[in-house]
Scaffold this active site. Structure first.
Site, short mmCIF file in Angstrom:
data_model
loop_
_atom_site.label_atom_id
_atom_site.label_comp_id
_atom_site.label_asym_id
_atom_site.label_seq_id
_atom_site.Cartn_x
_atom_site.Cartn_y
_atom_site.Cartn_z
N GLY A 73 33.10 35.35 42.72
CA GLY A 73 33.88 36.65 41.92
C GLY A 73 33.43 36.91 40.66
O GLY A 73 34.26 37.30 39.68
N SER A 107 41.48 41.00 45.99
CA SER A 107 42.83 40.82 45.00
C SER A 107 43.85 41.58 44.80
O SER A 107 44.81 41.15 44.17
CB SER A 107 42.05 39.97 43.60
N SER A 153 47.58 31.62 43.63
CA SER A 153 48.32 32.87 43.05
C SER A 153 49.72 32.76 43.08
O SER A 153 50.30 32.38 44.46
CB SER A 153 47.84 34.10 44.00
N GLU A 193 51.56 35.29 43.96
CA GLU A 193 51.93 35.83 45.05
C GLU A 193 52.27 35.15 46.45
O GLU A 193 53.19 35.58 47.26
CB GLU A 193 50.84 36.81 45.59
N TYR A 230 47.74 39.76 51.32
CA TYR A 230 47.10 38.79 50.20
C TYR A 230 47.64 37.52 49.98
O TYR A 230 47.22 36.48 50.05
CB TYR A 230 47.02 39.85 48.96
P1 GDP Z 1 50.78 42.12 41.92
O1 GDP Z 1 51.49 41.45 41.17
O2 GDP Z 1 49.50 41.40 42.12
O3 GDP Z 1 50.99 43.10 43.00
O4 GDP Z 1 50.06 43.24 40.66
P2 GDP Z 1 50.10 45.00 40.33
O5 GDP Z 1 49.83 45.07 39.09
O6 GDP Z 1 49.27 45.54 41.52
O7 GDP Z 1 51.50 45.16 40.59
C1 GDP Z 1 52.57 44.77 39.67
C2 GDP Z 1 54.05 45.24 40.30
O8 GDP Z 1 53.95 46.78 39.72
C3 GDP Z 1 54.07 45.50 41.78
O9 GDP Z 1 55.51 45.16 41.95
C4 GDP Z 1 53.92 46.75 42.05
O10 GDP Z 1 54.62 47.20 43.44
C5 GDP Z 1 54.22 47.43 40.92
N1 GDP Z 1 53.78 48.80 40.94
C6 GDP Z 1 54.69 49.93 40.46
N2 GDP Z 1 53.77 51.24 40.49
C7 GDP Z 1 52.40 50.56 40.70
C8 GDP Z 1 51.36 51.25 40.45
O11 GDP Z 1 51.04 52.39 40.29
N3 GDP Z 1 50.00 50.67 40.74
C9 GDP Z 1 50.18 49.09 40.94
N4 GDP Z 1 49.33 48.42 41.14
N5 GDP Z 1 51.55 48.57 40.99
C10 GDP Z 1 52.49 49.26 40.83
#
Ligand code: GDP
Length: 327
Positions: free
Chosen positions: A8, A82, A127, A129, A151
């Site tokens: 990575g 990721s 993670s 997650e 994931y």
């Molecule tokens: P994650 O915690 O690994 O899923 O990190 P992300 O940055 O992808 O998402 C964080 C949170 O933001 C999650 O609950 C998503 O559903 C929410 N979210 C809301 N709008 C968006 C968007 O436009 N893009 C992403 N990536 N996440 C979003």
């Protein structure tokens, strides 16, 4: 000179960790896949001390060859699909790289071995997650897992495989349960960078709105530069173990928008945001907040960059980068 192999290497954490280890006088090798990988040039320009080695987490024989060639003291497995949303669209690929990739790397280490006095040490990027639909708050090393995405499921497989290789074969294999960690090198698909980049572009008159999904989810967002120091610390311990890496603070996407709007001098972000169901997930992780007491007390780790500062660092970077691109 210690030798480290990082998978990575073109990702956010790989780039931070390579810099950190070069600063500690390591000889650093990055695993790079594919022919003419366009990101290879970028990482070599950024870090000329870095050496790249061909290999792929989907191909065990390539991993054995890479470990044999590098003869590393430490292997950091940061390679993964990721992005949670992508994992719903490509679940099989995610299981293969994010999940089985861990098993393949551990097998390569087990087969190649290292010397008896100097066995190869392994770090797995687990993670938050994995906690998914959280069973308790805050989440610790002993909180049960309940992943909510392909994931998260793949990361649970990788985590338990790491624990199993430690117990079954006595490998010095540790797992860092990383809560979200961000910075200017974060991909634009993640919500933090999407927001700081979008607000910077709005400030510069380059776009008028940001399309987002669920604004109510809450994350424990730290700075990636702080987190790679914790990864390294874990491998310097006499015994391998699992540790939560987190700030202990959680913020909603609304608070993220508040902080980014403050950086740009906007009173109200509501008119700047449109809602788009395409960015919502089939199953959501509502709230993550980690308790990193074990890492703090046993290893003396502390995060240096707080939430407001993190958002400011990212916004200011994006403002400069977007202004340069537009001129
Ligand atoms: P994650 O915690 O690994 O899923 O990190 P992300 O940055 O992808 O998402 C964080 C949170 O933001 C999650 O609950 C998503 O559903 C929410 N979210 C809301 N709008 C968006 C968007 O436009 N893009 C992403 N990536 N996440 C979003």
């Amino acid at each position: 000179m210690k030798r480290a192999l990082i998978t990575g290497i073109t990702g956010q954490d790989g780039r931070h960790l390579a810099e950190f280890l070069v600063g500690k006088d390591y000889q650093v090798f990055g695993l790079i896949r594919g022919q003419n990988n366009p990101k290879a040039l970028l990482v070599q320009e950024e870090n000329p001390a870095l050496e790249l080695v061909g290999g792929d987490l989907q191909d065990l024989s390539s991993l054995i060859a890479a470990v044999e060639q590098v003869q590393p003291d430490e292997v950091y497995n940061l390679g993964a699909i990721s992005f949670v949303q992508l994992s719903f669209k490509q679940p099989e690929l995610t299981a293969d790289i994010t999940g089985l990739g861990v098993l393949r790397m551990l097998e390569a280490i087990r087969v190649v071995g290292g010397t008896q006095n100097n066995p190869i040490r392994f770090y797995q990027a687990s993670s938050s997650e994995m906690f998914g639909k959280v069973r308790e708050t805050p989440q610790t090393e002993s909180t049960p897992f309940h992943p909510r995405s392909p994931y998260g499921v793949a990361k649970v497989f990788g985590h338990y495989t790491t624990v199993n290789y430690r117990e079954a074969y006595g490998l010095h294999a540790s797992s860092g349960i990383c809560f979200n960690h961000e910075g200017p090198r974060r991909g634009l698909e993640f919500v933090t960078r999407k927001v700081t980049n979008g607000v910077a572009r709005i400030k510069l008159g380059l776009q008028s709105t940001i399309s987002l999904g669920n604004l109510d989810s809450s994350r424990d967002w730290g700075y990636a530069g702080d987190y790679v120091a914790a990864m390294w610390l874990m491998l310097q311990q006499p015994e391998p173990d699992d540790y939560v890496i987190a700030t202990g603070e959680t913020h909603t996407n609304r608070e993220l928008l508040d902080a980014a709007a403050r950086c740009a001098g906007f009173d109200d972000w509501e008119p700047l945001v449109t809602r788009d169901p395409r960015f919502e997930r089939p199953a959501e992780v509502d709230l993550l907040v980690g308790d990193a007491k074990k890492l703090q007390e046993k290893l003396g780790w502390q995060p240096k960059v707080g939430f407001e500062e993190l958002v400011r660092i990212m916004y200011e970077h994006d403002l400069v980068e977007e202004a340069a691109r537009a001129s």
